[in-house]
Motif scaffolding. Structure first.
Motif, mmCIF file in Angstrom:
data_model
loop_
_atom_site.group_PDB
_atom_site.id
_atom_site.type_symbol
_atom_site.label_atom_id
_atom_site.label_comp_id
_atom_site.label_asym_id
_atom_site.label_seq_id
_atom_site.Cartn_x
_atom_site.Cartn_y
_atom_site.Cartn_z
ATOM 1 N N THR A 64 27.970 50.951 29.331
ATOM 2 C CA THR A 64 28.744 49.853 29.903
ATOM 3 C C THR A 64 27.953 48.558 29.759
ATOM 4 O O THR A 64 26.773 48.505 30.081
ATOM 5 N N LEU A 65 28.664 47.535 29.275
ATOM 6 C CA LEU A 65 28.033 46.251 29.008
ATOM 7 C C LEU A 65 28.780 45.127 29.714
ATOM 8 O O LEU A 65 29.972 45.235 29.962
ATOM 9 N N CYS A 66 28.051 44.076 29.975
ATOM 10 C CA CYS A 66 28.652 42.851 30.494
ATOM 11 C C CYS A 66 28.008 41.703 29.727
ATOM 12 O O CYS A 66 26.775 41.547 29.760
ATOM 13 N N GLY A 68 27.556 41.546 26.631
ATOM 14 C CA GLY A 68 26.706 42.081 25.577
ATOM 15 C C GLY A 68 25.433 42.739 26.060
ATOM 16 O O GLY A 68 24.670 43.279 25.272
ATOM 17 N N LYS A 69 25.169 42.709 27.370
ATOM 18 C CA LYS A 69 23.958 43.315 27.927
ATOM 19 C C LYS A 69 24.319 44.599 28.659
ATOM 20 O O LYS A 69 25.319 44.668 29.367
ATOM 21 N N ILE A 70 23.482 45.610 28.502
ATOM 22 C CA ILE A 70 23.708 46.898 29.155
ATOM 23 C C ILE A 70 23.550 46.746 30.664
ATOM 24 O O ILE A 70 22.602 46.127 31.141
ATOM 25 N N ILE A 71 24.484 47.304 31.399
ATOM 26 C CA ILE A 71 24.428 47.302 32.861
ATOM 27 C C ILE A 71 23.643 48.537 33.291
ATOM 28 O O ILE A 71 24.021 49.665 32.995
ATOM 29 N N PRO A 78 28.593 41.256 39.322
ATOM 30 C CA PRO A 78 29.373 40.976 40.534
ATOM 31 C C PRO A 78 30.774 41.582 40.449
ATOM 32 O O PRO A 78 31.260 41.901 39.366
ATOM 33 N N GLU A 79 31.373 41.738 41.600
ATOM 34 C CA GLU A 79 32.763 42.185 41.631
ATOM 35 C C GLU A 79 33.630 41.151 40.928
ATOM 36 O O GLU A 79 33.339 39.957 40.949
ATOM 37 N N THR A 95 37.824 45.744 34.841
ATOM 38 C CA THR A 95 37.427 44.728 35.812
ATOM 39 C C THR A 95 36.801 45.472 37.006
ATOM 40 O O THR A 95 37.361 46.442 37.501
ATOM 41 N N VAL A 96 35.631 44.994 37.452
ATOM 42 C CA VAL A 96 34.948 45.612 38.593
ATOM 43 C C VAL A 96 35.696 45.196 39.848
ATOM 44 O O VAL A 96 35.750 44.010 40.195
ATOM 45 N N ILE A 97 36.305 46.179 40.539
ATOM 46 C CA ILE A 97 37.077 45.899 41.746
ATOM 47 C C ILE A 97 36.160 45.941 42.974
ATOM 48 O O ILE A 97 36.229 45.086 43.834
ATOM 49 N N SER A 98 35.313 46.975 43.012
ATOM 50 C CA SER A 98 34.373 47.079 44.123
ATOM 51 C C SER A 98 33.150 47.863 43.637
ATOM 52 O O SER A 98 33.179 48.514 42.595
ATOM 53 N N LYS A 99 32.075 47.809 44.467
ATOM 54 C CA LYS A 99 30.848 48.519 44.138
ATOM 55 C C LYS A 99 30.462 49.371 45.347
ATOM 56 O O LYS A 99 30.749 49.020 46.486
ATOM 57 N N GLN A 100 29.815 50.484 45.055
ATOM 58 C CA GLN A 100 29.380 51.374 46.131
ATOM 59 C C GLN A 100 28.046 51.995 45.720
ATOM 60 O O GLN A 100 27.899 52.483 44.612
ATOM 61 N N SER A 101 27.081 51.981 46.610
ATOM 62 C CA SER A 101 25.762 52.574 46.335
ATOM 63 C C SER A 101 25.774 54.044 46.673
ATOM 64 O O SER A 101 26.360 54.463 47.627
#
Length: 101
Positions: A64-66, A68-71, A78-79, A95-101
């Motif tokens: 997964t990239l954002c 051009g850079k690897i995430i 960011p969301e 599209t990143v809707i939310s994040k969870q650790s």
């Protein structure tokens, strides 16, 4: 008068023999070195192929990239950001809707 030409011929034969021996040794050393380096190059090529990201994709993983850079972490993006996910046979855009650790 015949002593000098005979002595010279013997010395010349000895020197030619030494030269021939050195030529064989040098050729053998060069051949051996080329074979070693060729084998080393083959091993490095194999290692490089194992590190090829496309091999990961072929095994079912994704990248997964954002921008051009690897995430590497959820903290890297960011969301609301659009990301590209590379798979073996193409790319997905999400599209990143939310994040969870």
């Amino acid at each position: 008068t015949t002593f000098f030409p005979l002595a010279f011929d013997r010395m010349k034969e000895r020197q030619l023999g030494k030269l021939t021996l050195l030529q064989h040794r040098m050729q053998s050393a060069i051949t051996s070195r080329v074979e070693r380096e060729s084998h080393r190059l083959d091993l490095l090529s194999q290692r490089l192929e194992l590190l090829n990201p496309d091999r990961l994709l072929q095994r079912g993983y994704s990248i997964t990239l954002c921008g051009g850079k690897i995430i590497k972490s959820i903290h890297d993006i960011p969301e609301g950001e659009v990301v590209t996910t590379r798979l073996q046979d193409g790319e997905l855009y999400s599209t990143v809707i939310s994040k969870q650790s």
